[in-house]
Design a protein around this motif. Structure first.
Motif, PDB file in Angstrom:
ATOM      1  N   ASN A  33       0.883  -1.223  -0.105  1.00 58.72           N
ATOM      2  CA  ASN A  33      -0.063   0.165   0.013  1.00 58.72           C
ATOM      3  C   ASN A  33       1.056   1.342   0.048  1.00 58.72           C
ATOM      4  OD1 ASN A  33       0.494   1.093   2.875  1.00 58.72           O
ATOM      5  ND2 ASN A  33      -0.320  -1.025   3.264  1.00 58.72           N
ATOM      6  N   GLY A  34       0.233   2.404  -0.146  1.00 61.71           N
ATOM      7  CA  GLY A  34       1.103   3.704  -0.241  1.00 61.71           C
ATOM      8  C   GLY A  34       1.714   4.045   1.035  1.00 61.71           C
ATOM      9  N   GLU A  35       1.295   3.663   2.259  1.00 62.47           N
ATOM     10  CA  GLU A  35       1.875   3.919   3.390  1.00 62.47           C
ATOM     11  C   GLU A  35       3.437   2.995   3.451  1.00 62.47           C
ATOM     12  OE1 GLU A  35       0.940   2.558   7.863  1.00 62.47           O
ATOM     13  OE2 GLU A  35      -0.009   4.496   7.440  1.00 62.47           O
ATOM     14  N   ALA A  36       3.140   1.731   3.034  1.00 59.25           N
ATOM     15  CA  ALA A  36       4.357   1.083   2.976  1.00 59.25           C
ATOM     16  C   ALA A  36       5.448   1.417   2.036  1.00 59.25           C
ATOM     17  CB  ALA A  36       4.037  -0.570   2.755  1.00 59.25           C
ATOM     18  N   GLY A  37       4.822   1.806   1.098  1.00 59.85           N
ATOM     19  CA  GLY A  37       5.548   2.505  -0.230  1.00 59.85           C
ATOM     20  C   GLY A  37       6.332   3.757   0.265  1.00 59.85           C
ATOM     21  N   LEU A  38       5.754   4.678   0.939  1.00 62.77           N
ATOM     22  CA  LEU A  38       6.621   5.681   1.615  1.00 62.77           C
ATOM     23  C   LEU A  38       7.581   5.343   2.525  1.00 62.77           C
ATOM     24  CD1 LEU A  38       3.690   8.286   2.201  1.00 62.77           C
ATOM     25  CD2 LEU A  38       5.478   8.544   0.461  1.00 62.77           C
ATOM     26  N   LYS A  39       7.440   4.251   3.159  1.00 67.85           N
ATOM     27  CA  LYS A  39       8.543   3.861   4.270  1.00 67.85           C
ATOM     28  C   LYS A  39       9.756   3.373   3.286  1.00 67.85           C
ATOM     29  CE  LYS A  39       5.517   2.677   7.973  1.00 67.85           C
ATOM     30  NZ  LYS A  39       4.902   1.677   8.872  1.00 67.85           N
ATOM     31  N   ALA A  40       9.385   2.608   2.173  1.00 64.60           N
ATOM     32  CA  ALA A  40      10.155   1.965   1.354  1.00 64.60           C
ATOM     33  C   ALA A  40      11.283   3.102   0.782  1.00 64.60           C
ATOM     34  CB  ALA A  40       9.677   1.051   0.571  1.00 64.60           C
ATOM     35  N   CYS A  41      10.337   4.176   0.240  1.00 59.38           N
ATOM     36  CA  CYS A  41      11.136   5.356  -0.364  1.00 59.38           C
ATOM     37  C   CYS A  41      11.982   5.687   0.591  1.00 59.38           C
ATOM     38  CB  CYS A  41      10.252   6.297  -0.807  1.00 59.38           C
ATOM     39  SG  CYS A  41       9.202   5.584  -2.376  1.00 59.38           S
ATOM     40  N   ASP A  47      14.656   4.682  -8.438  1.00 61.31           N
ATOM     41  CA  ASP A  47      14.799   5.239  -9.715  1.00 61.31           C
ATOM     42  C   ASP A  47      13.135   5.398 -10.527  1.00 61.31           C
ATOM     43  OD1 ASP A  47      17.407   5.328 -10.023  1.00 61.31           O
ATOM     44  OD2 ASP A  47      17.312   3.240  -9.777  1.00 61.31           O
ATOM     45  N   VAL A  48      12.414   4.254 -10.151  1.00 58.87           N
ATOM     46  CA  VAL A  48      11.034   4.074 -10.971  1.00 58.87           C
ATOM     47  C   VAL A  48      10.070   3.617  -9.786  1.00 58.87           C
ATOM     48  CG1 VAL A  48      11.649   2.023 -12.278  1.00 58.87           C
ATOM     49  CG2 VAL A  48       9.766   3.641 -13.067  1.00 58.87           C
ATOM     50  N   ILE A  49       8.727   3.750 -10.008  1.00 61.83           N
ATOM     51  CA  ILE A  49       7.837   3.172  -9.159  1.00 61.83           C
ATOM     52  C   ILE A  49       6.466   2.850  -9.852  1.00 61.83           C
ATOM     53  CG2 ILE A  49       6.281   3.969  -7.222  1.00 61.83           C
ATOM     54  CD1 ILE A  49       8.313   5.795  -6.201  1.00 61.83           C
ATOM     55  N   LEU A  50       6.214   1.722  -9.837  1.00 59.77           N
ATOM     56  CA  LEU A  50       4.887   1.270 -10.326  1.00 59.77           C
ATOM     57  C   LEU A  50       4.004   1.258  -9.370  1.00 59.77           C
ATOM     58  CD1 LEU A  50       5.855  -2.066 -12.520  1.00 59.77           C
ATOM     59  CD2 LEU A  50       5.761   0.399 -13.322  1.00 59.77           C
ATOM     60  N   LEU A  51       2.803   2.150  -9.633  1.00 55.58           N
ATOM     61  CA  LEU A  51       1.988   2.473  -8.694  1.00 55.58           C
ATOM     62  C   LEU A  51       0.409   2.188  -8.931  1.00 55.58           C
ATOM     63  CD1 LEU A  51       1.612   3.809  -5.932  1.00 55.58           C
ATOM     64  CD2 LEU A  51       1.661   6.126  -7.282  1.00 55.58           C
ATOM     65  N   ASP A  52      -0.195   1.477  -8.184  1.00 52.93           N
ATOM     66  CA  ASP A  52      -1.743   0.710  -8.203  1.00 52.93           C
ATOM     67  C   ASP A  52      -2.463   2.170  -7.760  1.00 52.93           C
ATOM     68  OD1 ASP A  52      -4.183  -0.531  -8.717  1.00 52.93           O
ATOM     69  OD2 ASP A  52      -4.064  -1.513  -6.916  1.00 52.93           O
ATOM     70  N   TRP A  53      -3.798   2.343  -8.044  1.00 55.51           N
ATOM     71  CA  TRP A  53      -4.466   3.425  -7.589  1.00 55.51           C
ATOM     72  C   TRP A  53      -5.149   3.140  -6.390  1.00 55.51           C
ATOM     73  CZ3 TRP A  53      -5.195   8.353 -10.156  1.00 55.51           C
ATOM     74  CH2 TRP A  53      -6.210   9.163  -9.804  1.00 55.51           C
ATOM     75  N   ASN A  54      -5.868   2.185  -6.581  1.00 57.59           N
ATOM     76  CA  ASN A  54      -6.813   1.563  -5.527  1.00 57.59           C
ATOM     77  C   ASN A  54      -6.238   0.479  -4.459  1.00 57.59           C
ATOM     78  OD1 ASN A  54      -9.321   3.056  -6.648  1.00 57.59           O
ATOM     79  ND2 ASN A  54      -9.196   1.459  -8.082  1.00 57.59           N
ATOM     80  N   MET A  55      -5.851   1.010  -3.382  1.00 57.55           N
ATOM     81  CA  MET A  55      -5.333   0.304  -2.147  1.00 57.55           C
ATOM     82  C   MET A  55      -5.763   0.551  -0.842  1.00 57.55           C
ATOM     83  SD  MET A  55      -1.467   0.168  -3.536  1.00 57.55           S
ATOM     84  CE  MET A  55      -1.291   2.105  -3.790  1.00 57.55           C
ATOM     85  N   VAL A  57      -5.544   1.387   3.338  1.00 58.33           N
ATOM     86  CA  VAL A  57      -4.532   2.064   4.043  1.00 58.33           C
ATOM     87  C   VAL A  57      -4.229   3.419   3.398  1.00 58.33           C
ATOM     88  CG1 VAL A  57      -2.472   2.313   5.359  1.00 58.33           C
ATOM     89  CG2 VAL A  57      -3.318  -0.096   5.183  1.00 58.33           C
ATOM     90  N   MET A  58      -3.452   3.554   2.448  1.00 62.79           N
ATOM     91  CA  MET A  58      -3.162   4.714   1.514  1.00 62.79           C
ATOM     92  C   MET A  58      -3.208   4.395   0.048  1.00 62.79           C
ATOM     93  SD  MET A  58       0.116   7.036   1.344  1.00 62.79           S
ATOM     94  CE  MET A  58      -0.103   8.290   2.912  1.00 62.79           C
ATOM     95  N   ASP A  59      -3.974   5.109  -0.715  1.00 62.45           N
ATOM     96  CA  ASP A  59      -4.061   4.954  -2.212  1.00 62.45           C
ATOM     97  C   ASP A  59      -3.139   5.580  -2.984  1.00 62.45           C
ATOM     98  OD1 ASP A  59      -4.825   7.511  -2.606  1.00 62.45           O
ATOM     99  OD2 ASP A  59      -6.889   7.033  -2.718  1.00 62.45           O
ATOM    100  N   GLY A  60      -3.023   5.078  -3.976  1.00 61.03           N
ATOM    101  CA  GLY A  60      -1.924   5.556  -5.031  1.00 61.03           C
ATOM    102  C   GLY A  60      -1.824   6.840  -4.961  1.00 61.03           C
ATOM    103  N   TYR A  61      -3.149   7.579  -5.381  1.00 52.41           N
ATOM    104  CA  TYR A  61      -3.008   8.923  -5.436  1.00 52.41           C
ATOM    105  C   TYR A  61      -2.501   9.830  -4.420  1.00 52.41           C
ATOM    106  CZ  TYR A  61      -4.536  13.689  -6.505  1.00 52.41           C
ATOM    107  OH  TYR A  61      -5.104  14.966  -6.667  1.00 52.41           O
ATOM    108  N   SER A  62      -2.931   9.264  -3.033  1.00 50.01           N
ATOM    109  CA  SER A  62      -2.289   9.824  -1.866  1.00 50.01           C
ATOM    110  C   SER A  62      -0.906   9.754  -1.698  1.00 50.01           C
ATOM    111  CB  SER A  62      -3.159   9.328  -0.546  1.00 50.01           C
ATOM    112  OG  SER A  62      -4.608   9.768  -0.857  1.00 50.01           O
ATOM    113  N   PHE A  63      -0.486   8.398  -2.151  1.00 46.82           N
ATOM    114  CA  PHE A  63       1.008   8.315  -1.978  1.00 46.82           C
ATOM    115  C   PHE A  63       1.783   9.192  -2.853  1.00 46.82           C
ATOM    116  CE2 PHE A  63       4.564   6.495  -4.327  1.00 46.82           C
ATOM    117  CZ  PHE A  63       5.594   6.212  -3.378  1.00 46.82           C
TER     118      PHE A  63
END
Length: 127
Positions: A33-41, A47-55, A57-63
């Motif tokens: 999810n987006g929250e885990a993605g921010l922690k990973a970042c 260099d590049v992120i593949l991002l889903d929209w609907n997730m 905890v935190m959706d892709g747009y909010s991420f």
């Protein structure tokens, strides 16, 4: 070796995406999810992120909005990979800082072409 972060709540999509991206000679990490993605970042900016929209905890747009609000978060190329195909979604994503928008399902040729357009595909590969 370039580094790609895949953020999607579907384990199957993450696996398929990982297989494709690794075949293009990227190191890959995953987030559900987006929250885990921010922690990973924060641990290592990709260099590049593949991002889903609907997730959950935190959706892709909010991420994406949160990522682009940080100075270091302006660097990675972000490719939305989603089933959301409405013009309003595409417009919102691009305005929020997405670099590309790919519809699911996608394949290796589509991702390779997008990565090549974005200048993140290793030179040893072509679309």
């Amino acid at each position: 070796m370039s580094y790609c972060l895949i953020i999607d709540d579907s384990r199957v999509i993450r696996k398929v995406s990982r297989d494709i991206v690794e075949s293009l000679d990227f190191r890959v990490a995953e987030a559900e999810n987006g929250e885990a993605g921010l922690k990973a970042c924060k641990a290592e900016m990709p260099d590049v992120i593949l991002l889903d929209w609907n997730m959950p905890v935190m959706d892709g747009y909010s991420f994406l909005k949160a990522l682009r609000a940080t100075p270091e978060g302006r660097t990675p190329k972000v490719v939305f990979c989603t089933t959301e195909n409405g013009l309003d979604h595409i417009t919102r994503a691009l305005e929020a800082g997405a670099d590309e928008y790919v519809m699911k399902p996608f394949d290796r040729d589509i991702l390779a072409a997008k990565f090549q357009e974005l200048g993140v595909l290793p030179a040893s590969h072509s679309a």
